[in-house]
Design an enzyme around this catalytic site. Structure first.
Site, PDB file in Angstrom:
ATOM      1  N   GLU A  26       0.832  -1.216   0.000  1.00 42.95           N
ATOM      2  CA  GLU A  26       0.000   0.000   0.000  1.00 42.95           C
ATOM      3  C   GLU A  26       0.860   1.256   0.000  1.00 42.95           C
ATOM      4  OE1 GLU A  26      -0.202  -2.488   2.113  1.00 42.95           O
ATOM      5  OE2 GLU A  26      -2.151  -3.450   1.815  1.00 42.95           O
ATOM      6  N   TYR A  80      10.926  -7.271   6.004  1.00 48.07           N
ATOM      7  CA  TYR A  80      11.029  -8.371   5.061  1.00 48.07           C
ATOM      8  C   TYR A  80      12.306  -8.257   4.280  1.00 48.07           C
ATOM      9  CZ  TYR A  80       9.396  -6.252   0.578  1.00 48.07           C
ATOM     10  OH  TYR A  80       9.254  -5.548  -0.577  1.00 48.07           O
ATOM     11  N   TYR A  93       9.420 -12.952   5.278  1.00 51.49           N
ATOM     12  CA  TYR A  93       8.801 -11.949   6.153  1.00 51.49           C
ATOM     13  C   TYR A  93       9.197 -12.147   7.607  1.00 51.49           C
ATOM     14  CZ  TYR A  93       5.470 -11.329   2.281  1.00 51.49           C
ATOM     15  OH  TYR A  93       4.893 -11.084   1.071  1.00 51.49           O
ATOM     16  N   LYS A 209      -3.996  -8.877 -14.764  1.00 54.43           N
ATOM     17  CA  LYS A 209      -2.617  -8.673 -15.194  1.00 54.43           C
ATOM     18  C   LYS A 209      -2.020 -10.020 -15.613  1.00 54.43           C
ATOM     19  CE  LYS A 209      -2.189  -6.793 -11.174  1.00 54.43           C
ATOM     20  NZ  LYS A 209      -1.497  -6.427  -9.941  1.00 54.43           N
ATOM     21  N   GLY A 211       1.337 -10.677 -16.096  1.00 57.27           N
ATOM     22  CA  GLY A 211       2.791 -10.593 -15.919  1.00 57.27           C
ATOM     23  C   GLY A 211       3.426  -9.774 -17.022  1.00 57.27           C
ATOM     24  N   ALA A 239       6.171  -4.138  -8.743  1.00 59.57           N
ATOM     25  CA  ALA A 239       5.699  -3.709 -10.070  1.00 59.57           C
ATOM     26  C   ALA A 239       4.171  -3.668 -10.124  1.00 59.57           C
ATOM     27  CB  ALA A 239       6.246  -4.630 -11.149  1.00 59.57           C
ATOM     28  N   GLY A 240       3.525  -4.613  -9.442  1.00 63.63           N
ATOM     29  CA  GLY A 240       2.055  -4.618  -9.433  1.00 63.63           C
ATOM     30  C   GLY A 240       1.511  -3.370  -8.746  1.00 63.63           C
ATOM     31  N   ASP A 241       2.188  -2.930  -7.710  1.00 62.21           N
ATOM     32  CA  ASP A 241       1.748  -1.723  -6.999  1.00 62.21           C
ATOM     33  C   ASP A 241       1.919  -0.497  -7.896  1.00 62.21           C
ATOM     34  OD1 ASP A 241       1.503  -3.445  -4.800  1.00 62.21           O
ATOM     35  OD2 ASP A 241       3.579  -3.080  -4.229  1.00 62.21           O
TER      36      ASP A 241
HETATM   37  O1  KDG Z   1       3.710  -5.756  -3.855  1.00 62.45           O
HETATM   38  C1  KDG Z   1       4.953  -5.656  -3.232  1.00 62.45           C
HETATM   39  C2  KDG Z   1       4.809  -6.161  -1.846  1.00 62.45           C
HETATM   40  O2  KDG Z   1       4.610  -7.530  -1.889  1.00 62.45           O
HETATM   41  C3  KDG Z   1       6.035  -5.885  -1.025  1.00 62.45           C
HETATM   42  O3  KDG Z   1       6.258  -4.513  -0.953  1.00 62.45           O
HETATM   43  C4  KDG Z   1       5.947  -6.425   0.348  1.00 62.45           C
HETATM   44  O4  KDG Z   1       3.845  -5.668   1.118  1.00 62.45           O
HETATM   45  C5  KDG Z   1       4.576  -6.583   0.889  1.00 62.45           C
HETATM   46  C6  KDG Z   1       4.134  -7.932   1.112  1.00 62.45           C
HETATM   47  O5  KDG Z   1       3.406  -8.125   2.072  1.00 62.45           O
HETATM   48  O6  KDG Z   1       4.504  -8.825   0.359  1.00 62.45           O
END
Ligand code: KDG
Length: 298
Positions: A26, A80, A93, A209, A211, A239-241
């Site tokens: 986010e 992470y 994580y 999406k 890819g 990249a998705g964000d």
């Molecule tokens: O979309 C990227 C996220 O996956 C990365 O920033 C870390 O928020 C994250 C997650 O929980 O994977």
């Protein structure tokens, strides 16, 4: 979260140099929106620790309003790491019991919903029971002025012991839903756009999406595919964000469906070229020429 990227080649147990940066779906979207010149606010929780301070400072330095971020005096900031610096993007994580996992419906008090878009992701729903309650409360807020955007963001490492079927409910509550076909395959056993639409019939705008291949927009009875840009990919996390931010920014600007998808791909390219979760802006002349290029030149 604080994000650690290996500063040298090699397996993580042997890497001695780490680059500390910042990530989180986010906040990545908020940073990308700010990079695109929009006013963006990120609301979350971090610990009262050095990493929390660094995360908030980094997000703010991108021009994002962080005034709604809660500083949790007890729980730590989530961390992470990206395990590989040689392509691929396995992440690990350290976020169980983190400040963000302590969020709950009381966070609604921090939200000023006089916005045009509220963007949520499926990651929050996986963090804890209270986070899921928060998500359910957020999707139930009456939407007089804003549209709800929801990115599925399937993160299998976060779901053991939790029921991911809630993701369908949350995505169906959105006005704009973004889903990777690989994510749909993992969660719903299909990557076929028509099938995904059948599973998510409610969002007026659905983006699927594919890819590095491109993305499909399904909206108002039309379906449009737009190929992605060819990019030398350093690492795809984030990249998705960036895509979501590019797509939302162009949507808010009232752009055509084709430009909205292209804007998503262009913004995704900024992140694909770096190890960081948030990249740096592309030259504006390049953006303008690619947005308006012929379909063949794209
Ligand atoms: O979309 C990227 C996220 O996956 C990365 O920033 C870390 O928020 C994250 C997650 O929980 O994977």
């Amino acid at each position: 979260m604080a994000l650690f990227v290996p500063g040298e080649p090699g397996p993580v147990d042997q890497v001695r140099t780490w680059i500390r940066t910042v990530g989180g779906a986010e906040s990545n979207v908020a940073c990308n929106l700010a990079m695109l010149g929009l006013r963006a606010k990120w609301v979350s929780a971090v610990g009262q620790d050095a990493f929390g301070q660094a995360v908030v400072a980094a997000v703010e330095s991108n021009g994002v309003d962080v005034s709604g971020v809660v500083i949790d005096p007890v729980r730590p900031t989530g961390l992470y790491i990206k395990e590989s610096n040689a392509g691929g993007s396995p992440v690990r994580y350290y976020r169980r019991g983190s400040a963000a996992s302590g969020m709950g419906p009381s966070l609604l008090d921090q939200l000023d919903l006089h916005v045009r878009v509220l963007h949520l992701t499926g990651i929050t729903a996986a963090l804890s029971d209270s986070c899921l309650d928060l998500m359910r409360a957020l999707v139930a807020v009456p939407r007089e002025t804003f549209r709800l955007s929801f990115d599925l963001n399937w993160r299998p490492k976060l779901w053991p012991g939790r029921d991911p079927s809630v993701l369908r409910e949350l995505a169906n509550a959105a006005d704009i839903a973004l889903v990777g076909d690989d994510e749909a395959l993992a969660v719903w056993n299909t990557s076929d756009p028509a099938e995904i639409r059948r599973i998510l019939p409610d969002p007026p705008t659905l983006v699927i999406k594919h890819g590095s291949r491109g993305a499909t927009l399904i909206e108002g009875g039309t379906q449009l595919f737009q190929p992605a840009l060819r990019v030398d990919v350093v690492e795809p996390v984030g990249a998705g964000d960036a895509f979501a931010a590019g797509f939302l920014a162009a949507t808010l600007a009232g752009a055509s469906p084709e430009h909205r998808l292209r804007s998503g791909h262009l913004q995704a390219a900024t992140t694909l070229r770096t190890h960081d979760d948030v990249g740096t802006p592309l030259p504006s002349e390049l953006v303008t020429s690619l947005l308006n290029a012929d379909a063949d030149a794209w």
